[in-house]
Design a protein around this motif. Structure first.
Motif, short mmCIF file in Angstrom:
data_model
loop_
_atom_site.label_atom_id
_atom_site.label_comp_id
_atom_site.label_asym_id
_atom_site.label_seq_id
_atom_site.Cartn_x
_atom_site.Cartn_y
_atom_site.Cartn_z
N LYS A 33 14.33 44.78 41.42
CA LYS A 33 15.64 44.68 42.05
C LYS A 33 16.09 43.24 42.26
CE LYS A 33 15.29 49.06 44.60
NZ LYS A 33 15.35 49.69 45.96
N ALA A 34 15.23 42.31 41.92
CA ALA A 34 15.49 40.89 42.19
C ALA A 34 16.65 40.38 41.35
CB ALA A 34 14.25 40.06 41.93
N LYS A 35 17.30 39.36 41.87
CA LYS A 35 18.41 38.71 41.16
C LYS A 35 17.90 37.51 40.38
CE LYS A 35 22.11 40.12 44.30
NZ LYS A 35 21.31 41.14 44.99
N ALA A 36 18.56 37.22 39.27
CA ALA A 36 18.28 36.00 38.52
C ALA A 36 19.07 34.87 39.18
CB ALA A 36 18.71 36.16 37.07
N VAL A 37 18.37 33.82 39.59
CA VAL A 37 19.00 32.67 40.23
C VAL A 37 19.04 31.52 39.23
CG1 VAL A 37 18.87 31.03 42.14
CG2 VAL A 37 18.15 33.41 42.48
N VAL A 38 20.26 31.09 38.88
CA VAL A 38 20.43 30.10 37.82
C VAL A 38 21.17 28.88 38.35
CG1 VAL A 38 21.18 29.71 35.44
CG2 VAL A 38 20.67 32.05 36.22
N GLY A 39 20.58 27.72 38.18
CA GLY A 39 21.28 26.48 38.49
C GLY A 39 22.31 26.20 37.41
N ILE A 40 23.57 26.10 37.79
CA ILE A 40 24.66 25.96 36.81
C ILE A 40 25.14 24.52 36.77
CG2 ILE A 40 26.94 26.76 36.12
CD1 ILE A 40 24.85 28.95 36.04
N SER A 41 24.96 23.87 35.63
CA SER A 41 25.42 22.49 35.48
C SER A 41 26.73 22.39 34.72
CB SER A 41 24.35 21.68 34.72
OG SER A 41 24.25 22.13 33.38
N GLY A 42 27.06 23.43 33.95
CA GLY A 42 28.24 23.38 33.11
C GLY A 42 27.92 23.00 31.69
N GLY A 43 26.62 22.82 31.38
CA GLY A 43 26.19 22.51 30.02
C GLY A 43 25.73 23.74 29.28
N LYS A 44 25.31 23.54 28.04
CA LYS A 44 24.99 24.67 27.17
C LYS A 44 23.80 25.48 27.65
CE LYS A 44 21.96 22.09 24.10
NZ LYS A 44 21.79 21.07 25.14
N ASP A 60 25.98 41.75 38.48
CA ASP A 60 25.70 41.90 39.91
C ASP A 60 24.31 41.41 40.29
OD1 ASP A 60 28.20 42.93 40.31
OD2 ASP A 60 27.55 45.03 40.19
N ARG A 61 23.45 41.22 39.28
CA ARG A 61 22.09 40.75 39.57
C ARG A 61 21.87 39.31 39.13
NH1 ARG A 61 17.50 44.57 37.53
NH2 ARG A 61 16.28 42.92 38.54
N VAL A 62 22.95 38.58 38.92
CA VAL A 62 22.85 37.17 38.54
C VAL A 62 23.68 36.34 39.51
CG1 VAL A 62 23.18 35.47 36.70
CG2 VAL A 62 22.61 37.83 36.11
N VAL A 82 30.83 30.22 35.64
CA VAL A 82 30.57 31.35 36.55
C VAL A 82 31.78 32.28 36.61
CG1 VAL A 82 28.85 30.14 37.92
CG2 VAL A 82 31.25 29.94 38.57
N GLU A 83 32.98 31.72 36.49
CA GLU A 83 34.17 32.57 36.48
C GLU A 83 34.28 33.35 35.18
OE1 GLU A 83 37.28 29.83 37.36
OE2 GLU A 83 36.66 29.55 39.45
N HIS A 84 33.89 32.72 34.08
CA HIS A 84 33.89 33.41 32.77
C HIS A 84 32.93 34.60 32.79
CE1 HIS A 84 33.90 33.95 28.40
NE2 HIS A 84 32.58 34.00 28.48
N LEU A 85 31.76 34.40 33.40
CA LEU A 85 30.75 35.46 33.44
C LEU A 85 31.03 36.48 34.54
CD1 LEU A 85 27.46 33.41 32.90
CD2 LEU A 85 28.73 34.74 31.20
N GLY A 86 31.85 36.09 35.53
CA GLY A 86 32.15 36.99 36.63
C GLY A 86 30.99 37.18 37.59
N ILE A 87 30.14 36.14 37.73
CA ILE A 87 28.99 36.24 38.62
C ILE A 87 29.29 35.58 39.96
CG2 ILE A 87 27.35 36.32 36.72
CD1 ILE A 87 26.70 33.39 37.26
N GLN A 88 28.57 36.01 40.99
CA GLN A 88 28.70 35.38 42.29
C GLN A 88 28.04 33.99 42.24
OE1 GLN A 88 26.86 38.46 44.79
NE2 GLN A 88 28.88 38.84 45.66
N TYR A 89 28.58 33.07 43.04
CA TYR A 89 27.99 31.74 43.05
C TYR A 89 28.30 31.06 44.37
CZ TYR A 89 32.64 29.60 42.33
OH TYR A 89 33.94 29.19 42.47
#
Length: 260
Positions: A33-44, A60-62, A82-89
């Motif tokens: 049930k865990a979420k994937a936590v991703v540090g977003i830099s804006g790079g590839k 919903d799990r990212v 994050v807006e393109h993917l529609g994930i919470q941040y």
């Protein structure tokens, strides 16, 4: 230690599916049930890693974590992703903790004249922020509902020459891109329909104002070719790549320990 997974051939669509299944299986065993936590830099790399997690787990799990050090010039790219993917941040600015840590490191309390010499080196300045960011990601992972697992976003090319910070961006719980060179990550990104400007922007560590290739002294195209074929026409570049690879192997190895 990252467990590198190599495949005999590369096909962007096929390997995208392999990574998605790999992530699904890994989370099933290490956090159903865990979420994937991703540090977003804006790079590839962070863009592709986050998109793969969305494909594997659902948006919903990212969760994305944007971590500017004070002012980040390309923060809009991170928001775009994050807006393109529609994930919470959420945005966690490490600027103040970074400054306070430098102050704490330089503070001297005289105790029996046992202080040792200490200086703020360029290496310290460049590696402190990535380590603070990784501490932030693990804090977020422990604070989100149902817990989180931190996604390592390094690719095979960066790992090969040690272009990462030990216990900083080289850390994480699972590494979906560690088997793939820069050109392969770009190809996978294209199959994920990510905004092209996020994939094609010049890679930068966001620390010293230079691109990755400026810092390395050679291009990722040259490095990728050498990793996959062993061929490098320029002897000086080959020697530099070999030196970086050999001197940075410790970043991918388990901590040495005494055997009994």
């Amino acid at each position: 230690m990252k467990q590198l997974i190599s495949y005999p051939t590369f096909n962007a669509e096929d390997d995208k599916q392999k990574i998605i299944v790999f992530l699904q299986n890994w989370f099933a065993s290490n956090g159903p049930k865990a979420k994937a936590v991703v540090g977003i830099s804006g790079g590839k790399d962070s863009s592709v890693a986050a998109a793969l997690c969305v494909e594997a787990l659902g948006k919903d799990r990212v969760v994305g974590v944007l971590m500017p050090n004070g002012v980040q010039a390309d923060i809009d790219d991170a928001r775009c992703l994050v807006e393109h993917l529609g994930i919470q941040y959420r945005i966690v600015n490490i600027g103040t903790p970074f400054k306070e840590m430098l102050k704490a490191l330089q503070y001297t309390e005289v105790v029996n004249n046992n202080n040792f010499y200490f200086s703020v080196t360029d290496a310290l300045l460049q590696n402190l922020a990535p380590r603070l960011r990784m501490a932030t990601l693990y804090a977020v992972a422990q604070g989100v509902p149902d817990g989180g697992r931190v996604i390592n976003t390094c690719n095979r090319s960066e790992d090969y020459v040690g272009y990462s910070t030990k216990y900083g961006d080289s850390a994480g719980d699972v590494a979906p891109l560690a088997a793939y060179t820069v050109d392969e990550v770009l190809s996978i990104g294209q199959t994920l329909n990510l905004p092209s400007h996020l994939l094609r922007k010049a890679p930068s560590d966001g620390l010293c104002g230079k691109t990755d290739e400026d810092n390395l002294g050679f291009t990722y195209a040259v490095l990728d070719k050498y990793i996959k074929t062993g061929s490098c026409e320029d002897k000086e570049t080959k020697a530099k790549i070999d030196h970086l690879h050999n001197s940075n192997k410790h970043k991918l190895e388990l901590m040495p320990m005494v055997t009994r």
